[in-house]
Design a protein around this motif. Structure first.
Motif, PDB file in Angstrom:
ATOM      1  N   ARG A   1      11.017  13.000  -5.706  1.00  0.00           N
ATOM      2  CA  ARG A   1      10.076  11.900  -5.497  1.00  0.00           C
ATOM      3  C   ARG A   1       9.704  11.881  -4.020  1.00  0.00           C
ATOM      4  N   ILE A   2       8.410  11.812  -3.744  1.00  0.00           N
ATOM      5  CA  ILE A   2       7.916  11.747  -2.369  1.00  0.00           C
ATOM      6  C   ILE A   2       7.112  10.458  -2.234  1.00  0.00           C
ATOM      7  N   LEU A   3       7.480   9.614  -1.256  1.00  0.00           N
ATOM      8  CA  LEU A   3       6.826   8.323  -1.049  1.00  0.00           C
ATOM      9  C   LEU A   3       5.975   8.339   0.220  1.00  0.00           C
ATOM     10  N   SER A   4       4.974   7.474   0.243  1.00  0.00           N
ATOM     11  CA  SER A   4       4.072   7.407   1.403  1.00  0.00           C
ATOM     12  C   SER A   4       4.533   6.408   2.455  1.00  0.00           C
ATOM     13  N   THR A   5       5.703   5.797   2.263  1.00  0.00           N
ATOM     14  CA  THR A   5       6.219   4.833   3.233  1.00  0.00           C
ATOM     15  C   THR A   5       7.625   5.231   3.657  1.00  0.00           C
TER      16      THR A   5
ATOM     17  N   HIS B   1       0.860  -1.183   0.000  1.00  0.00           N
ATOM     18  CA  HIS B   1       0.000   0.000   0.000  1.00  0.00           C
ATOM     19  C   HIS B   1       0.900   1.238   0.000  1.00  0.00           C
ATOM     20  N   ARG B   2       1.581   1.486  -1.152  1.00  0.00           N
ATOM     21  CA  ARG B   2       2.539   2.587  -1.241  1.00  0.00           C
ATOM     22  C   ARG B   2       2.161   3.517  -2.383  1.00  0.00           C
ATOM     23  N   PHE B   3       2.217   4.802  -2.122  1.00  0.00           N
ATOM     24  CA  PHE B   3       1.867   5.809  -3.108  1.00  0.00           C
ATOM     25  C   PHE B   3       3.082   6.699  -3.353  1.00  0.00           C
ATOM     26  N   ARG B   4       3.089   7.363  -4.524  1.00  0.00           N
ATOM     27  CA  ARG B   4       4.248   8.160  -4.893  1.00  0.00           C
ATOM     28  C   ARG B   4       3.803   9.433  -5.600  1.00  0.00           C
ATOM     29  N   ALA B   5       4.504  10.523  -5.308  1.00  0.00           N
ATOM     30  CA  ALA B   5       4.300  11.798  -6.003  1.00  0.00           C
ATOM     31  C   ALA B   5       5.633  12.210  -6.607  1.00  0.00           C
TER      32      ALA B   5
ATOM     33  N   PRO C   1      -7.039  13.216  -7.353  1.00  0.00           N
ATOM     34  CA  PRO C   1      -7.587  11.839  -7.366  1.00  0.00           C
ATOM     35  C   PRO C   1      -7.325  11.099  -6.053  1.00  0.00           C
ATOM     36  N   MET C   2      -8.382  10.862  -5.310  1.00  0.00           N
ATOM     37  CA  MET C   2      -8.257  10.209  -4.001  1.00  0.00           C
ATOM     38  C   MET C   2      -7.830   8.750  -4.118  1.00  0.00           C
ATOM     39  N   ALA C   3      -8.031   8.119  -5.275  1.00  0.00           N
ATOM     40  CA  ALA C   3      -7.589   6.729  -5.451  1.00  0.00           C
ATOM     41  C   ALA C   3      -6.070   6.632  -5.453  1.00  0.00           C
ATOM     42  N   LEU C   4      -5.380   7.748  -5.658  1.00  0.00           N
ATOM     43  CA  LEU C   4      -3.920   7.762  -5.670  1.00  0.00           C
ATOM     44  C   LEU C   4      -3.337   8.407  -4.415  1.00  0.00           C
ATOM     45  N   LEU C   5      -4.169   8.517  -3.401  1.00  0.00           N
ATOM     46  CA  LEU C   5      -3.725   8.965  -2.087  1.00  0.00           C
ATOM     47  C   LEU C   5      -4.155   7.919  -1.069  1.00  0.00           C
ATOM     48  N   PRO C   6      -3.324   7.660  -0.061  1.00  0.00           N
ATOM     49  CA  PRO C   6      -3.709   6.637   0.933  1.00  0.00           C
ATOM     50  C   PRO C   6      -4.915   7.041   1.756  1.00  0.00           C
TER      51      PRO C   6
END
Length: 195
Positions: free
Chosen positions: A80-84, A65-69, A190-195
């Motif tokens: 690059r910013i990661l959610s983990t 369950h990892r997201f990236r910007a 897009p909320m599907a691409l945010l945790p």
């Protein structure tokens, strides 16, 4: 994520460790712009100088369950910013709330600054087309194996193929669905691409 502003300008911050070795990647949203500190380097990008943001869903074996910007600067350079964040050699911890709040606040500040950044979601169009082509070939191959197993009476093999296909569709289906390439606006992140 931290928000402060009681005694001065409002600052929103976010940090994560991209690897076990090295310091954390730290980001702050200040009135001056996006302040970043990565691997001994630091800088400030004004909000109107950020030329593009791409949001995507990027699971890895340690964190499904990892997201990236991915942020691009008008003068060159990418962040690059990661959610983990790496915690130990065997643990990658999610930072869902902090990541989501930081990205939403970044979009709000960029909109307020009058940014004309290109906002895209998902994979690049060519990469996404390659993923779909690969999945189509794999589907044809698996269907051929299933038909062959049924024709020769290998029902255990047919059940294995069906089970494997169901597990694969469950694992890869979310990735493909979330990473469909499209553009978005500052007021419709897009909320599907945010945790």
């Amino acid at each position: 994520m931290q928000v402060s502003g009681a005694q001065g300008p409002s600052v929103t911050s976010y940090a994560y460790k991209a690897s076990l070795i090295g310091s954390a990647h730290r980001f702050e949203l200040t009135d001056a712009g996006l302040c970043w500190h990565i691997a001994g380097r630091a800088g400030v990008w004004r909000y109107d100088e950020i030329s593009a943001i791409r949001l995507s869903f990027r699971p890895v074996s340690m964190q499904q369950h990892r997201f990236r910007a991915d942020l691009s600067h008008a003068g060159g350079g990418r962040i690059r910013i990661l959610s983990t964040s790496w915690q130990t050699a065997a643990l990658m911890a999610p930072q869902d709330n902090g990541f989501r709040d930081f990205i939403i606040e970044l979009h709000a500040r960029m909109a307020q600054a009058g940014s004309r950044a290109e906002l895209t979601a998902g994979l690049g169009r060519k990469t996404y087309a390659a993923v779909l082509a690969f999945l189509a070939v794999l589907t044809v191959a698996m269907t051929g194996l299933l038909i062959r197993a049924l024709l020769i009476g290998e029902f255990a093999g047919a059940l294995f193929i069906i089970g494997f296909a169901a597990l694969f569709a469950w694992q890869v289906g979310g990735f493909v669905r979330r990473n469909q390439p499209h553009s978005y606006s500052f007021d419709h992140v897009p909320m599907a691409l945010l945790p």
